[in-house]
Motif scaffolding. Sequence first.
Motif, PDB file in Angstrom:
ATOM      1  N   ALA A  93       0.877  -1.415   0.129  1.00 35.01           N
ATOM      2  CA  ALA A  93       0.018   0.013  -0.125  1.00 35.01           C
ATOM      3  C   ALA A  93       0.863   1.251   0.104  1.00 35.01           C
ATOM      4  O   ALA A  93       2.169   1.129   0.377  1.00 35.01           O
ATOM      5  CB  ALA A  93      -0.889   0.138   1.243  1.00 35.01           C
ATOM      6  N   THR A  94       0.346   2.401  -0.574  1.00 35.42           N
ATOM      7  CA  THR A  94       1.108   3.708  -0.348  1.00 35.42           C
ATOM      8  C   THR A  94       0.978   4.205   1.018  1.00 35.42           C
ATOM      9  O   THR A  94       0.110   3.560   1.766  1.00 35.42           O
ATOM     10  CB  THR A  94       0.466   4.643  -1.406  1.00 35.42           C
ATOM     11  N   ALA A  95       1.726   5.269   1.299  1.00 35.70           N
ATOM     12  CA  ALA A  95       2.100   5.682   2.550  1.00 35.70           C
ATOM     13  C   ALA A  95       0.858   5.651   3.533  1.00 35.70           C
ATOM     14  O   ALA A  95       0.790   5.102   4.557  1.00 35.70           O
ATOM     15  CB  ALA A  95       2.710   6.872   2.583  1.00 35.70           C
ATOM     16  N   ARG A  96      -0.281   6.410   3.334  1.00 35.61           N
ATOM     17  CA  ARG A  96      -1.187   6.840   3.983  1.00 35.61           C
ATOM     18  C   ARG A  96      -1.810   5.279   4.246  1.00 35.61           C
ATOM     19  O   ARG A  96      -2.235   5.247   5.750  1.00 35.61           O
ATOM     20  CB  ARG A  96      -2.242   7.463   3.352  1.00 35.61           C
ATOM     21  N   PHE A  97      -2.257   4.562   3.420  1.00 38.93           N
ATOM     22  CA  PHE A  97      -2.962   3.251   3.512  1.00 38.93           C
ATOM     23  C   PHE A  97      -2.065   2.353   4.352  1.00 38.93           C
ATOM     24  O   PHE A  97      -2.596   1.272   5.414  1.00 38.93           O
ATOM     25  CB  PHE A  97      -3.570   2.726   2.384  1.00 38.93           C
ATOM     26  N   ALA A  98      -0.641   2.233   4.017  1.00 41.67           N
ATOM     27  CA  ALA A  98       0.383   1.430   4.605  1.00 41.67           C
ATOM     28  C   ALA A  98       0.148   1.865   6.347  1.00 41.67           C
ATOM     29  O   ALA A  98       0.283   0.851   7.016  1.00 41.67           O
ATOM     30  CB  ALA A  98       1.559   1.554   4.102  1.00 41.67           C
ATOM     31  N   ALA A  99       0.186   2.989   6.605  1.00 44.47           N
ATOM     32  CA  ALA A  99       0.199   3.230   8.084  1.00 44.47           C
ATOM     33  C   ALA A  99      -1.006   3.117   8.799  1.00 44.47           C
ATOM     34  O   ALA A  99      -1.121   2.668   9.782  1.00 44.47           O
ATOM     35  CB  ALA A  99       0.365   4.947   7.971  1.00 44.47           C
ATOM     36  N   GLN A 100      -2.180   3.253   8.017  1.00 45.07           N
ATOM     37  CA  GLN A 100      -3.450   2.475   8.597  1.00 45.07           C
ATOM     38  C   GLN A 100      -3.524   1.132   8.896  1.00 45.07           C
ATOM     39  O   GLN A 100      -3.699   0.796   9.960  1.00 45.07           O
ATOM     40  CB  GLN A 100      -4.495   2.994   7.711  1.00 45.07           C
ATOM     41  N   ALA A 101      -2.874   0.318   7.782  1.00 47.01           N
ATOM     42  CA  ALA A 101      -2.867  -1.031   8.082  1.00 47.01           C
ATOM     43  C   ALA A 101      -1.849  -1.455   9.312  1.00 47.01           C
ATOM     44  O   ALA A 101      -2.342  -2.270  10.062  1.00 47.01           O
ATOM     45  CB  ALA A 101      -2.305  -1.570   6.946  1.00 47.01           C
ATOM     46  N   ILE A 102      -0.773  -0.833   9.516  1.00 51.94           N
ATOM     47  CA  ILE A 102       0.015  -1.006  10.498  1.00 51.94           C
ATOM     48  C   ILE A 102      -0.422  -0.898  11.792  1.00 51.94           C
ATOM     49  O   ILE A 102      -0.398  -1.569  12.803  1.00 51.94           O
ATOM     50  CB  ILE A 102       1.672  -0.487  10.466  1.00 51.94           C
ATOM     51  N   ARG A 103      -1.236   0.443  11.779  1.00 50.48           N
ATOM     52  CA  ARG A 103      -1.675   0.782  13.267  1.00 50.48           C
ATOM     53  C   ARG A 103      -2.917  -0.062  13.574  1.00 50.48           C
ATOM     54  O   ARG A 103      -3.252  -0.526  14.774  1.00 50.48           O
ATOM     55  CB  ARG A 103      -2.173   2.342  12.901  1.00 50.48           C
ATOM     56  N   LYS A 104      -3.638  -0.515  12.374  1.00 50.31           N
ATOM     57  CA  LYS A 104      -4.841  -1.310  13.040  1.00 50.31           C
ATOM     58  C   LYS A 104      -4.576  -2.651  13.311  1.00 50.31           C
ATOM     59  O   LYS A 104      -5.301  -3.154  14.212  1.00 50.31           O
ATOM     60  CB  LYS A 104      -5.833  -1.457  11.634  1.00 50.31           C
TER      61      LYS A 104
END
Length: 406
Positions: free
Chosen positions: A238-249
């Motif tokens: 995923a690109t940065a915004r969605f990658a960050a959401q995934a890691i956090r979730k």
Amino acid sequence: MTISRREAMGWLAASASLWASRSAWAQQYDQGASDSVIKIGMPAPYSGPASSYGIIGKINEAYFKMRNDQGGINGRKVEFVTYDDQYNPARSTEVVRRMVEQDGVLAVYGNLGSAANAAVMRYMNMRKVPHIFLAVGAERFAEPEKSPWTMPFMPSYQDEGRTYAQHILKTHPSAKIAVLYQNDDFGKDLLQGLRDGLGDKAKDLLVATASFEVSDPTVDSQIISLHASGADVFVNFATARFAAQAIRKIWDIGWRPQQQYLTYVSAYVKMTLEPAGLEKSNGILAIAFFKDAIQQRWAGDAETQRFLAFMQQYAPNEDIHNSSAVYGYCVSQTMAHVLEQCGDVLTRDNVIKQAASLQNYRPEMLLPGIALNTSATNYWPIQSLQMVQFNGVEFEPVGDTVQLGA
């Protein structure tokens, strides 16, 4: 022998005519180039879902301002044309056509995103305008026999996916793998590379996949679904915004995969891991090809010191913690190198010829052991990468340089 004034004037006129014809032969220009100016264009996502990558365009603009202050390229000033394409294919089509048809650029380069570049690729090849050093790694952008005017800068997504597959087979041979991927060429090529790398074991090891659209607000529901698969290895395409959401979730719901992999497109501390939470990102593996200027390991490095000095003088308002600035710096140097190699033959044919003739070229800030090479039949400039792992503060190298496609 006495030469009359009329004969002398005739000789001078003939000499001037001959000199002019030789100069015209030596200096060849297409639209966007002249004795004094080279005009190039770069769309960039200054707003929209990928706006964190907009710094790439700003650094390229700053770099060519520096080069102009230093005398330009082969004595010519560079006119850098850039517009916000919002990471939107329709908008990208609009601004690229404007650059070509109204601004009259010699070449367009550096545009971010598979969908945005796919939207203009046919147009650029029909117009025979260089469409090069794109911030993409999908296979369709490196097919010189089909699209000779289009060339990527980033490494192959499929090769990246294969690299992660090889690492999983070596370190977690009985893994249960879940993959989040962006539903476009970017995500699909990464997933295809992972499948290819796993080979016959893909049907057993790859237990779940989930896609998302760049217009989606979050990927929370996808992560919950992937967690339910029982996977113990997570691959984040995923690109940065969605990658960050995934890691956090993943962290927040209590999922603790034995290993996580993150595409190099998002392997940035500032853009991805800080928003996700550094403590939630510890141990993530990725691959890299350029230095992170703020890492202590590069504090005494001459290239890094020059980059930081450049940032201070020409881009003082940009964030040096955003590693996309380093990427932009590498791209701008490479574009300048191609224009230098063109000499006085600033035609579109020659621009693409020089872009396809890189030989061990090293823009400053590439990692040690990595250089750019292209040919008329191989449009992938970067063919080796370094595996890295996040240690809670920064990405650190793991093992030797990986040769892509090996």
